[in-house]
Design an enzyme around this catalytic site. Structure first.
Site, mmCIF file in Angstrom:
data_model
loop_
_atom_site.group_PDB
_atom_site.id
_atom_site.type_symbol
_atom_site.label_atom_id
_atom_site.label_comp_id
_atom_site.label_asym_id
_atom_site.label_seq_id
_atom_site.Cartn_x
_atom_site.Cartn_y
_atom_site.Cartn_z
ATOM 1 N N SER A 17 0.664 -1.513 -0.303
ATOM 2 C CA SER A 17 0.056 -0.370 0.161
ATOM 3 C C SER A 17 0.730 1.275 -0.054
ATOM 4 C CB SER A 17 -0.889 -0.237 0.965
ATOM 5 O OG SER A 17 -0.171 -0.701 2.819
ATOM 6 N N ASN A 21 -5.499 4.963 -0.258
ATOM 7 C CA ASN A 21 -5.526 5.519 0.298
ATOM 8 C C ASN A 21 -4.894 6.398 0.528
ATOM 9 O OD1 ASN A 21 -5.021 3.233 1.569
ATOM 10 N ND2 ASN A 21 -2.644 2.812 0.769
HETATM 11 N N1 CAA Z 1 -12.204 -9.779 8.198
HETATM 12 C C1 CAA Z 1 -12.488 -10.710 7.283
HETATM 13 N N2 CAA Z 1 -14.119 -10.843 7.604
HETATM 14 C C2 CAA Z 1 -14.664 -9.678 8.117
HETATM 15 C C3 CAA Z 1 -14.725 -8.712 8.882
HETATM 16 C C4 CAA Z 1 -12.833 -8.974 8.916
HETATM 17 N N3 CAA Z 1 -11.902 -8.170 10.153
HETATM 18 N N4 CAA Z 1 -14.722 -7.921 9.723
HETATM 19 C C5 CAA Z 1 -16.479 -8.485 9.702
HETATM 20 N N5 CAA Z 1 -16.545 -9.418 8.071
HETATM 21 C C6 CAA Z 1 -16.887 -10.050 7.358
HETATM 22 C C7 CAA Z 1 -18.340 -10.594 7.595
HETATM 23 O O1 CAA Z 1 -17.775 -11.762 8.487
HETATM 24 C C8 CAA Z 1 -18.832 -10.273 6.768
HETATM 25 O O2 CAA Z 1 -18.918 -11.412 5.841
HETATM 26 P P1 CAA Z 1 -20.022 -11.633 5.038
HETATM 27 O O3 CAA Z 1 -20.794 -10.944 4.331
HETATM 28 O O4 CAA Z 1 -19.481 -12.439 4.115
HETATM 29 O O5 CAA Z 1 -20.489 -13.213 6.440
HETATM 30 C C9 CAA Z 1 -19.267 -9.257 6.422
HETATM 31 O O6 CAA Z 1 -17.157 -8.882 6.516
HETATM 32 C C10 CAA Z 1 -20.522 -8.665 6.972
HETATM 33 O O7 CAA Z 1 -19.579 -8.281 8.133
HETATM 34 P P2 CAA Z 1 -20.592 -7.515 9.622
HETATM 35 O O8 CAA Z 1 -22.254 -7.685 8.856
HETATM 36 O O9 CAA Z 1 -20.765 -8.527 10.873
HETATM 37 O O10 CAA Z 1 -20.189 -6.072 9.853
HETATM 38 P P3 CAA Z 1 -20.178 -5.091 8.669
HETATM 39 O O11 CAA Z 1 -21.778 -4.805 8.552
HETATM 40 O O12 CAA Z 1 -19.882 -3.954 9.811
HETATM 41 O O13 CAA Z 1 -18.848 -4.733 7.869
HETATM 42 C C11 CAA Z 1 -17.023 -4.196 7.495
HETATM 43 C C12 CAA Z 1 -17.584 -5.185 8.373
HETATM 44 C C13 CAA Z 1 -17.232 -5.024 6.172
HETATM 45 C C14 CAA Z 1 -15.558 -4.305 7.766
HETATM 46 C C15 CAA Z 1 -17.290 -2.317 7.039
HETATM 47 O O14 CAA Z 1 -17.227 -1.951 8.441
HETATM 48 C C16 CAA Z 1 -16.822 -1.870 5.758
HETATM 49 O O15 CAA Z 1 -17.267 -2.401 4.784
HETATM 50 N N6 CAA Z 1 -15.730 -1.070 6.747
HETATM 51 C C17 CAA Z 1 -14.235 -1.001 6.005
HETATM 52 C C18 CAA Z 1 -13.292 -1.410 5.797
HETATM 53 C C19 CAA Z 1 -12.666 -0.346 4.742
HETATM 54 O O16 CAA Z 1 -12.969 0.791 4.289
HETATM 55 N N7 CAA Z 1 -11.856 -0.997 4.739
HETATM 56 C C20 CAA Z 1 -10.751 -0.938 3.523
HETATM 57 C C21 CAA Z 1 -9.640 -0.011 4.575
HETATM 58 S S1 CAA Z 1 -8.022 0.798 3.059
HETATM 59 C C22 CAA Z 1 -6.483 -0.773 2.820
HETATM 60 O O17 CAA Z 1 -7.053 -1.719 3.496
HETATM 61 C C23 CAA Z 1 -6.072 -0.579 2.512
HETATM 62 C C24 CAA Z 1 -5.029 -0.155 2.505
HETATM 63 O O18 CAA Z 1 -3.596 -0.440 1.882
HETATM 64 C C25 CAA Z 1 -4.486 0.335 3.625
#
Ligand code: CAA
Length: 285
Positions: free
Chosen positions: A120, A192
């Site tokens: 990243s 990012n």
């Molecule tokens: N690890 C793996 N899977 C996870 C997880 C984790 N830590 N947390 C949640 N999940 C999965 C769940 O198992 C669920 O999967 P299914 O739909 O297949 O059942 C799905 O995510 C949705 O989970 P929940 O319903 O429990 O929770 P939620 O609706 O709050 O969603 C989330 C969780 C998908 C993480 C959501 O909060 C989200 O989209 N958050 C933002 C994440 C984001 O912005 N990521 C990008 C970060 S930047 C990056 O990664 C790049 C970099 O280089 C820094």
């Protein structure tokens, strides 16, 4: 080229997630870790996540068994020799990544194999330069959690060939079913560069005592429609990764909004990396 054999180097939270996505998509996957203990830990990580998918009814028993049969967890990098695509997902350390790509360059046999980095923050051009085939080196940037987030950024360095970028994009889009966007090789790529200054500002806001962490997070979830607040997200991404991104953005652009907040540095020094160590802005123990 149809890609059927993939190597993932690094079985941490990103590598494990990418491996799971590949195995579920029908691809033969070898995950490499630096020793047997870490290879076992990577395996446990993927198996736990696959079991959760079954529990939630997202994966049936046959698909679960098939995904597991496509996965191997190994500590011998030479096993990458027959891979058509290798995706590196090791720590954000330029020396470690360039040494690894130098090794992969000598090990991976097929001349048209794609060597990808999930970095990243480190320029793909510098990673490519460590090999004798920089035209085959490309960025494939997945998002955390990789099993859930649909996006993959395909990062074209100044030396990446069109064939390599097209092959990586076709694999991410057609085989893994991800949404693909293309970006040039500058720090932060698309996501990012936009997301991280926002998270850094949230950390500065919390650090200055302007608002509590709970209120900062609640404000952005309930007032701006984000799925999670910025401090919760930093804990999910990993505060060490956030710091590496800050350093790379600041080195590239020299602008204050990209500099690492002092609190972020102190937290990383204290091992408060977020969910993966059990403590970050919040306590997960
Ligand atoms: N690890 C793996 N899977 C996870 C997880 C984790 N830590 N947390 C949640 N999940 C999965 C769940 O198992 C669920 O999967 P299914 O739909 O297949 O059942 C799905 O995510 C949705 O989970 P929940 O319903 O429990 O929770 P939620 O609706 O709050 O969603 C989330 C969780 C998908 C993480 C959501 O909060 C989200 O989209 N958050 C933002 C994440 C984001 O912005 N990521 C990008 C970060 S930047 C990056 O990664 C790049 C970099 O280089 C820094």
């Amino acid at each position: 080229m149809s890609i059927e054999r993939v190597g993932i180097v690094g079985g941490g939270q990103m590598g494990a997630g990418i491996a799971e996505v590949c195995a579920k998509a029908g691809v033969d996957v070898i995950v490499h870790e630096i020793n047997d203990e870490l290879a076992d830990a990577a395996e446990a990580r993927v198996l736990k996540s696959l079991a959760r998918a079954v529990e939630k009814g997202k994966l049936d028993g046959d698909a679960h068994g098939a995904a597991i049969s496509r996965l191997r967890f190994e500590s011998d990098l030479m096993l990458m020799a027959d891979r058509q695509l290798v995706i590196e997902a090791v720590v954000e350390d330029e020396r470690i990544k360039t040494e690894l790509f130098d090794h992969l360059d000598r090990i991976v046999k097929a001349e048209d194999a794609i060597l990808a980095s999930n970095t990243s923050s480190i320029p793909i051009t510098r990673i490519g330069r460590a090999t004798q085939r920089p035209q085959s080196v490309v960025g494939m940037h997945f998002f955390n959690p990789a099993t859930v987030m649909p996006l993959v950024e395909i990062v074209h360095s100044v030396t990446t060939s069109d064939e390599t970028a097209a092959g990586a994009a076709a694999f991410a889009g057609d085989v893994l079913g991800k949404v693909v966007v293309h970006t040039k090789d500058r720090a932060g790529f698309i996501v990012n560069m936009l997301l991280c200054p926002y998270i850094f500002e949230a950390i500065r806001m919390y650090e200055s005592g302007f608002a509590t962490k709970e209120d900062i997070d609640a404000a952005m979830v309930n007032g701006a429609g984000y799925p999670m607040g910025p401090l919760t997200l930093a804990d999910l991404i990993g505060n060490d990764v956030m710091l590496a991104v800050a350093e790379s953005l600041h080195a590239e652009y020299g602008e204050p909004q990209y500099s690492a907040p002092p609190l972020l540095k102190r937290m990383v020094e204290a091992g408060m990396l977020g969910r993966k160590t059990g403590k970050g802005f919040y306590d997960y123990t």
